[in-house]
Design an enzyme around this catalytic site. Sequence first.
Site, short mmCIF file in Angstrom:
data_model
loop_
_atom_site.label_atom_id
_atom_site.label_comp_id
_atom_site.label_asym_id
_atom_site.label_seq_id
_atom_site.Cartn_x
_atom_site.Cartn_y
_atom_site.Cartn_z
N GLY A 30 -53.03 -2.10 -23.27
CA GLY A 30 -53.38 -3.21 -22.37
C GLY A 30 -52.83 -3.01 -20.98
O GLY A 30 -52.49 -3.97 -20.28
N ASN A 85 -58.92 1.57 -27.97
CA ASN A 85 -59.22 0.28 -28.57
C ASN A 85 -58.19 0.06 -29.68
O ASN A 85 -58.18 0.79 -30.68
CB ASN A 85 -60.64 0.33 -29.14
N TYR A 94 -55.09 -18.57 -29.94
CA TYR A 94 -54.11 -17.69 -29.30
C TYR A 94 -52.71 -17.99 -29.82
O TYR A 94 -51.97 -17.09 -30.23
CB TYR A 94 -54.19 -17.91 -27.78
C1 AKB Z 1 -52.13 -18.08 -21.14
O1 AKB Z 1 -52.23 -18.97 -20.28
O2 AKB Z 1 -52.89 -17.97 -22.11
C2 AKB Z 1 -50.99 -17.10 -21.01
C3 AKB Z 1 -49.80 -17.52 -21.79
C4 AKB Z 1 -49.02 -18.70 -21.37
O3 AKB Z 1 -49.45 -16.88 -22.74
N1 AKB Z 1 -50.66 -16.93 -19.63
#
Ligand code: AKB
Length: 322
Positions: free
Chosen positions: A9, A53, A143
Amino acid sequence: MTPKILVTGSAGQIGAELVPALRARYGRDQIVAAIHKAAGSPLLREGPVETLNVSDSSAVSRVVRQYGIDTVYHLAAVLSATGEKSPDLAWEVNMQGLKNVLDVARQAKLRRVFWPSSIAVFGPDAPRKNAPQNAPLNPTTMYGVSKVAGELLCNYYFLKYGMDVRCIRYPGLISSEALPGGGTTDYAVEIFYSAIQKGSYSCFLEKNSTLPMMYMPDAVEATLKLMEAEPSKVKRHSGYNLAAISFSPEEVAAEIRKQMPAFKVTYSPDQRQKIADSWPMSIDDSEARRDWGWAHRFDLSKMTGDMLARLGPRLASAQKGV
Ligand code: AKB
């Protein structure tokens, strides 16, 4: 011993500053910058570069063997806002990518692995102010889910295989060198570009939406410090809370206005507001400060001054086509 490092990355926001810092520290040819598809900054090309990748485990293994890598900084990730649009992609890149890197690290007996976690591990039930290291981790974004699972996985590889995995929960990062992509804290970088280029900015978060933030030179410093710390000082192999400053869009706008009094900001919160609302406003990072001596250098005013001083001339010459 000088490490031989692979950074995945590398074209991303952290990689764009971490790769040059690692090359300055350990030597240009010691650092292999892996990029996915994005071209990345020309700076990356000043040393070995590989297209990689991370979802392809055999490709990761090939690069590790080819260069005799002993340390990986695994930065490749899909961030929070993109992750909400494409949860499957976020899971694949963030989880499978990490598992592949950890498995290759185990097979190749690598010395050390770094993996970035995030304040996104916290959810609405964590304390809003000074979220402690051991706050409940119940994120409401894919996330965040991938970051919690990733932290547990890193710790599992430490416990089961003795792997030296080190991990930081980064706050929102502000860089003068690279634009972020797909995060909720991206506004804090965009606002500087827009102030200089247009004199105005339309912010996608509410004006009082306070989040933990950090200037990239501090983030790079913290990363190097943790990775160079004596193993006995590293007491956790999931993510260390890491903090520097907390501010809202209206506070950073006011700071910019000290140098650009005519700067105007309007607010039209979008779907990212919900993500921001699920994260704490500030983080307690006393464990990182105690265990490996972390201390930040940049407050809001120093960061704003530095951002404007760096971006101003660069954007002006880009506009003139110099
Ligand atoms: C995001 O905004 O997704 C990132 C984080 C806070 O991990 N910058």
